[in-house]
Design a protein around this motif. Structure first.
Motif, PDB file in Angstrom:
ATOM      1  N   THR B   5       0.970  -1.094  -0.027  1.00 53.80           N
ATOM      2  CA  THR B   5       0.158   0.069  -0.067  1.00 53.80           C
ATOM      3  C   THR B   5       1.119   1.078  -0.017  1.00 53.80           C
ATOM      4  OG1 THR B   5      -0.070   0.149   2.517  1.00 53.80           O
ATOM      5  CG2 THR B   5      -1.724  -1.235   1.373  1.00 53.80           C
ATOM      6  N   ASP B   6       0.131   2.404  -0.288  1.00 55.06           N
ATOM      7  CA  ASP B   6       0.956   3.522  -0.323  1.00 55.06           C
ATOM      8  C   ASP B   6       1.467   3.968   1.229  1.00 55.06           C
ATOM      9  OD1 ASP B   6      -1.068   5.476  -2.618  1.00 55.06           O
ATOM     10  OD2 ASP B   6       0.531   4.186  -2.916  1.00 55.06           O
ATOM     11  N   PHE B   7       0.765   3.658   2.243  1.00 54.81           N
ATOM     12  CA  PHE B   7       1.311   3.708   3.558  1.00 54.81           C
ATOM     13  C   PHE B   7       2.539   3.184   3.961  1.00 54.81           C
ATOM     14  CE2 PHE B   7       1.191   4.740   7.891  1.00 54.81           C
ATOM     15  CZ  PHE B   7       1.322   3.652   8.716  1.00 54.81           C
ATOM     16  N   GLU B   8       2.623   1.545   3.179  1.00 57.38           N
ATOM     17  CA  GLU B   8       3.479   0.520   3.544  1.00 57.38           C
ATOM     18  C   GLU B   8       4.844   1.249   2.955  1.00 57.38           C
ATOM     19  OE1 GLU B   8       1.714  -2.839   2.202  1.00 57.38           O
ATOM     20  OE2 GLU B   8       1.041  -3.366   4.359  1.00 57.38           O
ATOM     21  N   ARG B   9       4.553   1.809   1.598  1.00 65.50           N
ATOM     22  CA  ARG B   9       5.854   2.144   0.833  1.00 65.50           C
ATOM     23  C   ARG B   9       6.418   3.172   1.669  1.00 65.50           C
ATOM     24  NH1 ARG B   9       6.419   0.071  -4.327  1.00 65.50           N
ATOM     25  NH2 ARG B   9       4.564  -0.701  -5.034  1.00 65.50           N
ATOM     26  N   ALA B  10       5.867   4.361   1.793  1.00 65.08           N
ATOM     27  CA  ALA B  10       6.082   5.379   2.506  1.00 65.08           C
ATOM     28  C   ALA B  10       6.680   5.123   3.963  1.00 65.08           C
ATOM     29  CB  ALA B  10       5.053   6.362   2.741  1.00 65.08           C
ATOM     30  N   THR B  11       6.165   4.267   4.588  1.00 73.35           N
ATOM     31  CA  THR B  11       6.631   4.118   5.933  1.00 73.35           C
ATOM     32  C   THR B  11       8.078   3.368   5.913  1.00 73.35           C
ATOM     33  OG1 THR B  11       4.408   3.746   6.911  1.00 73.35           O
ATOM     34  CG2 THR B  11       6.182   2.745   8.039  1.00 73.35           C
ATOM     35  N   ILE B  12       8.180   2.525   5.103  1.00 72.16           N
ATOM     36  CA  ILE B  12       9.414   1.539   4.954  1.00 72.16           C
ATOM     37  C   ILE B  12      10.793   2.906   4.544  1.00 72.16           C
ATOM     38  CG2 ILE B  12      10.887  -0.109   3.603  1.00 72.16           C
ATOM     39  CD1 ILE B  12       8.947  -0.946   5.817  1.00 72.16           C
ATOM     40  N   GLN B  13      10.296   3.600   3.726  1.00 71.50           N
ATOM     41  CA  GLN B  13      11.228   4.631   2.919  1.00 71.50           C
ATOM     42  C   GLN B  13      11.678   5.472   4.237  1.00 71.50           C
ATOM     43  OE1 GLN B  13      12.749   4.071  -0.045  1.00 71.50           O
ATOM     44  NE2 GLN B  13      11.729   2.289  -0.123  1.00 71.50           N
ATOM     45  N   ASN B  14      10.460   6.245   4.720  1.00 74.32           N
ATOM     46  CA  ASN B  14      10.577   7.212   5.955  1.00 74.32           C
ATOM     47  C   ASN B  14      11.565   6.449   6.818  1.00 74.32           C
ATOM     48  OD1 ASN B  14      10.184   9.377   7.076  1.00 74.32           O
ATOM     49  ND2 ASN B  14       8.436   8.764   8.109  1.00 74.32           N
ATOM     50  N   LEU B  15      11.157   5.229   7.279  1.00 75.58           N
ATOM     51  CA  LEU B  15      11.770   4.523   8.563  1.00 75.58           C
ATOM     52  C   LEU B  15      13.466   4.454   8.242  1.00 75.58           C
ATOM     53  CD1 LEU B  15      10.091   1.824  10.424  1.00 75.58           C
ATOM     54  CD2 LEU B  15      12.506   1.566  10.008  1.00 75.58           C
TER      55      LEU B  15
END
Lengths: 144, 147
Positions: B5-15
């Motif tokens: 999901t967009d949330f998962e992608r963003a979360t991983i990149q951000n983290l």
């Protein structure tokens, strides 16, 4: 799997005395996380109106679970005998698949790491992991 | 094909963009060696692993922790193709290093704990879910070439 050494028990008791005041928060957060990260665990709570993180039933149940953990700390020298009644409850009434004990234990450890980052050293981590595993084994005693 | 999901992608990149690899890698590996001592079997030539203090301050463990975490970076940069990205590493771990793939799961759990302790309340249930899903894909990909 190994049983708890004297060193493990000391570590658990010492750490528990530090974290016990926050037991309710720990229970609520661990349960909330479990329901989100492992959605299959929601199947045990279809009777709750609200399964969202920190909801009233989740908080209440987190408190109940941590009361059990506190009892286990007090009875750490003989978990099998000490948790007999709780084992019967989980085996015959609740019928929770024991695989879920591992899942909840993991989430309790994550919450401990978040709330007590300086105290949750690798040594404390291994003692708590062993303790929760022993607790889970004792809870599984009466299953079959 | 793993769906993110967009949330998962963003979360991983951000983290991972905020992560201090040089600290987190060694912390996760040393924790793994302490909490699951049988994992030490792969590090016979690392020197003193006698107790938690020795493990945590061991130069070889520290350096290897960094290697492992930088290896994870490959998956972060290729989230849509982790399986192929790790095909070679999987072969290495199975044919050359002979690592029981269950160990990947153990290390992943320790990494989760370390990241949680560093992120504090920012490590919400949703972030944890995304992170654990990502690690599960990594673990599965590393175990792919075992026969």
């Amino acid at each position: 799997m190994t049983s708890l050494t004297a060193k493990d028990k000391d570590a658990v008791r010492a750490f528990w005395s530090k974290v016990a005041p926050k037991a309710e928060d720990i229970g609520s957060d661990a349960l909330s996380r479990m329901l989100v990260v492992y959605p299959q665990t929601k199947t045990y709570f279809t009777h709750w109106k609200d399964l969202s993180p920190g909801s009233a039933p989740v908080r209440k149940h987190g408190k109940t679970v941590m009361r059990g953990v506190a009892e286990a700390v007090a009875k750490i020298d003989d978990l099998k005998a000490g948790l007999l009644e709780l084992s019967e409850l989980h085996a015959f009434t609740l019928r929770v698949d024991p695989a879920n004990f591992k899942i909840l234990s993991h989430n309790i450890l994550v919450v401990l790491a978040i709330m007590f980052p300086k105290d949750f050293s690798p040594e404390v981590h291994v003692a708590m992991d062993k303790f929760l595993a022993a607790l889970a084994r004792a809870l599984s005693e009466k299953y079959r | 094909m793993v769906e993110w999901t967009d949330f998962e992608r963003a979360t991983i990149q951000n983290l991972f963009s905020k992560m201090d690899y040089e600290l987190v890698g060694p912390a996760a590996l040393s924790r793994c060696l302490v909490v699951y001592p049988w994992t030490q079997r792969y590090f016979g030539n690392f020197g003193n692993l006698y107790n938690a203090e020795a493990i945590t301050s061991n130069e070889n463990v520290i350096n290897h922790g960094k290697v492992v975490l930088h290896g994870l970076d490959r998956a972060v940069k290729n989230m849509d193709n982790i399986k192929d990205t790790y095909a070679e590493l999987s072969l290495l771990h199975s044919e050359k290093l002979h690592v029981d793939p269950d160990n990947f799961r153990l290390l992943a759990d320790c990494l989760t704990i370390v990241v949680a302790s560093r992120m504090g309340s920012d490590f919400t249930g949703d972030v944890q879910a995304a992170f654990q899903k990502f690690l599960a894909v990594v673990v599965s990909s590393l175990g792919r070439q075992y026969h």
